[in-house]
Design a protein around this motif. Structure first.
Motif, PDB file in Angstrom:
ATOM      1  N   GLU A 161       0.827  -1.207   0.000  1.00  0.00           N
ATOM      2  CA  GLU A 161       0.000   0.000   0.000  1.00  0.00           C
ATOM      3  C   GLU A 161       0.858   1.252   0.000  1.00  0.00           C
ATOM      4  N   ILE A 206      -2.124   6.502   4.941  1.00  0.00           N
ATOM      5  CA  ILE A 206      -2.144   5.062   4.691  1.00  0.00           C
ATOM      6  C   ILE A 206      -1.656   4.269   5.901  1.00  0.00           C
ATOM      7  N   ASN A 245      -3.883   2.198   8.968  1.00  0.00           N
ATOM      8  CA  ASN A 245      -3.772   0.744   8.928  1.00  0.00           C
ATOM      9  C   ASN A 245      -3.329   0.151  10.254  1.00  0.00           C
ATOM     10  N   ALA A 286      -3.124  -4.017  -3.894  1.00  0.00           N
ATOM     11  CA  ALA A 286      -2.656  -3.015  -2.937  1.00  0.00           C
ATOM     12  C   ALA A 286      -3.621  -1.845  -2.812  1.00  0.00           C
ATOM     13  N   PHE A 305      -6.022   0.653  -0.848  1.00  0.00           N
ATOM     14  CA  PHE A 305      -5.925   1.158   0.517  1.00  0.00           C
ATOM     15  C   PHE A 305      -7.115   0.636   1.299  1.00  0.00           C
ATOM     16  N   ARG A 306      -6.850  -0.241   2.245  1.00  0.00           N
ATOM     17  CA  ARG A 306      -7.964  -0.966   2.862  1.00  0.00           C
ATOM     18  C   ARG A 306      -8.834  -0.089   3.746  1.00  0.00           C
ATOM     19  N   ASN A 359      -9.971   5.779  -2.728  1.00  0.00           N
ATOM     20  CA  ASN A 359      -8.843   5.090  -3.351  1.00  0.00           C
ATOM     21  C   ASN A 359      -8.486   5.734  -4.687  1.00  0.00           C
TER      22      ASN A 359
END
Lengths: 289, 357
Positions: free
Chosen positions: A182, A200, A204, B84, B86-87, B94
């Motif tokens: 990411e 990011i 996370n 990948a 962005f969770r 995103n």
């Protein structure tokens, strides 16, 4: 455009659990319960029983006593300084270890555990030897009018050392599992380092980070050994809650001692409950990849 | 010229990932880097994106030397193998990410960002999923969001690392065709890495076959498939029977059988050779038609979708021959296990082994 593309993934397969035979389960659960009652519930109950032995009024009086209030203040001040600092150090260390490769990385990772491995008394002594008034550095500091050992800064430094690993240890496995994908994606999209961290990386890891900070707080509140060595036990000045409990106890003032101890138990229970709630959220969050 | 790679070399401590790679890619081309895993193709892609640095060589994107630029200034779109995404951000965020991190002077206004994101999501047919999070999407959907995110910054080139490898077979095929169509619409210079020859053949304008850090061959899918430059490429592009034999007086021996040697080997001295025959370039019949036919016994019959795979044991060959015939022929001939059949090689490719075994 008609779209045949929206095929959904298959639902997760539910597997039947394989279980041990019933007698084995009863035995194991029974033993665990017995151990818990004997070593956790009973002693905790006794703390409260002792604390309230002379009644509610005496309990309140013991807690409202000025020295006790000073001890609570000092402990909370320590936590308020130590936890943010260690959160910062922990994130830095975890970031360095998981996102970069550099020589000595494995050694650094191992050394992170040192504060856990070293006896807290030794941890305290290290700082007395390093910063005490008889050492060159300590006496120089004394000349500048800065007192570290036997005062609040010493307590904070010793607590910092003892609680350093909590955040980093919580974050390293998490960040290792999440990988660098990411961050790399954000990099190719033109983000700068601080943007990547803020948008990011930090989101996370936030549950892991909070979890580590709670563990860190619990330990900072309860730390006795290292703090005992550097504090000097000056009532109303350099006494934290655990030290105050010990002093009251050694003066045979049991009820007051247990009353203050019950405060610690209360704080500990709070952190454990918060931790359990967090753990729940944390797992829920990290399972949705 | 879209992308110029000049003499790219990358060595890791124990092996050379890329050995002096030079490659030119025209603007708007869709290129496949095809090779076995560990051949260096992903490393090459990461070097173009700036995620890794080459030991030597130059990278020129749209006429601009970007060799030493940091990745965020290269302006490449990168689609990662596992997307990948962005969770913690939803689909909209995103895709908008690349625009929102632009310095204020270059950043489009809020409504422009919204228009662009919505346009891109429409392009990848994901406009219904604005508010969804990556974990709520299937693999193919994530892939398309990743693509939209990469396109949001108007990249000079689009790089895709094994874009379909994490998808199941059906979705992979759908997405493949869809990506080809999308590329025909937007024409951004694109490179994708794959180890799947079928994917490369179907999707790419041009295929670059890489092995052990070197380019083995490049050309259109047709060229590469029909005229493989060497034994490696032949082997890698699809199933193939390999026969080890010798070139001798203008003939190549294959087991107990021999065929005419190719022109360039007609007059050569005796040497060992490898002969390649693709399974679908083998003819099967029950009657001997020419003197040259080879007789064998069917050992195994497999259903391969529309084709039937036969495993035939022939005398004088140390390994059985794989053949693929149309289903109709199979039904007409009424083939069974153990039947005796005659085998014809319709197309044979011989490579001399330059080394003696």
């Amino acid at each position: 455009m008609s779209t045949p593309l929206l095929s959904q993934g298959t639902p997760p397969v539910v597997r039947k659990k394989i279980s041990d035979p019933l007698p084995v389960r009863i035995l194991l659960i029974g033993l665990t319960l017995l151990f818990f009652i004997g070593f956790v519930f009973l002693p905790l109950g006794l703390v409260f029983a002792q604390a309230f032995q002379k009644g509610w009024d005496f309990y309140l009086e013991a807690i409202r006593e000025p020295y006790t209030i000073e001890a609570v203040k000092l402990t909370l001040t320590t936590v308020a300084i130590v936890v943010p600092l260690n959160a910062f150090f922990g994130v830095t260390a975890a970031w360095a270890i998981t996102k970069f490769s550099f020589p000595g990385k494995a050694a650094l990772k191992t050394l992170l555990d040192l504060p856990f491995a070293v006896s807290p008394v030794i941890a305290g002594l290290i700082f007395v030897l390093l910063l005490g008034s008889r050492t060159p550095f300590g006496s120089w500091l004394g000349e500048q009018g800065i007192k570290i050992i036997f005062s609040t800064p010493g307590i904070i430094i010793a607590t910092l050392f003892v609680t350093f690993p909590f955040v980093a240890r919580e974050l390293i496995p998490l960040m290792e599992a999440q990988g660098r994908d990411e961050e790399e994606a954000a990099l190719t999209l033109g983000a700068k380092g601080w943007q990547i961290f803020g948008k990011i990386t930090l989101p996370n890891i936030r549950w892991g980070l909070l979890y580590g900070m709670i563990l860190c707080s619990a330990r900072a509140i309860g730390e006795f050994g290292a703090v005992s060595v550097v504090s000097g036990h000056i009532r109303g000045q350099t006494n934290t809650i655990p030290l105050h409990v010990e002093i009251l106890y050694s003066e045979y003032n049991f009820t007051a001692s247990f009353a203050v101890a019950s405060l610690l138990v209360f704080l500990a229970l709070t952190t454990v409950i918060v931790k359990a709630v967090m753990e729940n959220r944390f797992q829920k969050n990290s399972s949705q990849h | 010229m879209g992308i110029e790679l000049q003499n790219i070399t990358k060595k890791f401590t124990d092996y050379t990932a890329l050995d002096n790679i030079s490659l030119n890619i025209a603007s708007g081309e869709l290129i496949a880097l095809l090779g076995p895993s560990g051949c260096g193709k992903t490393t090459l892609l990461r070097i173009i994106a700036g995620l890794e640095s080459a030991d030597s060589g130059k990278i020129i994107l749209e006429g601009k030397d970007t060799t030493n630029l940091p990745p965020r200034e290269k302006n490449v779109g990168f689609v990662f193998q596992h997307y990948a995404l962005f969770r913690r951000l939803n689909v909209y965020e995103n895709v908008a990410f690349g625009l929102k991190v632009l310095p204020r002077s270059k950043r489009p206004s809020k409504s422009e960002i919204k228009d662009r994101v919505e346009h891109l999501l429409k392009l990848v047919q994901m406009e219904w999923a604005l508010k969804r999070y990556p974990s709520q999407l299937s693999g193919g959907q994530r892939q398309r969001v990743a693509l939209a995110r990469a396109l949001a910054v108007n990249p000079r080139v689009l790089l895709l690392d094994e874009p379909f490898s994490a998808l199941d077979a059906k979705v992979r095929q759908e997405l493949r065709r869809w990506l080809r169509k999308l590329h025909d619409e937007i024409h951004v210079t694109s490179i994708f890495v794959t180890h799947d020859q079928e994917e490369a053949l179907e999707l790419a304008d041009r295929i670059v076959v890489i092995n052990k850090g070197k380019i083995e061959q490049q050309g259109t899918p047709q060229e590469v498939y029909d005229h493989p430059a060497n034994a490696f490429v032949y082997n890698f592009l699809g199933n193939v029977n390999v026969f080890h034999g010798r070139v001798h007086e203008g003939m190549v021996t294959l087991g107990g059988h021999s065929v005419d040697a190719p022109d360039e080997l007609k007059n050569s001295a005796e040497k060992t050779s490898q002969t390649f025959v693709r399974p679908h370039e083998i003819g099967i019949s029950k009657i001997r038609s020419e003197g040259n036919d080879l007789e064998g016994t069917i050992r195994e019959i497999r259903l391969l979708g529309g084709q039937i795979g036969l495993n035939i044991e022939c005398e004088g060959f140390d390994q059985p021959i794989d053949a693929e015939i149309p289903r109709e022929l199979y039904l007409n001939l009424q083939l069974k296990k153990g039947d005796r059949v005659f085998v014809t090689f319709n197309k044979v490719k011989v490579f001399a082994c330059d080394y003696e075994i």
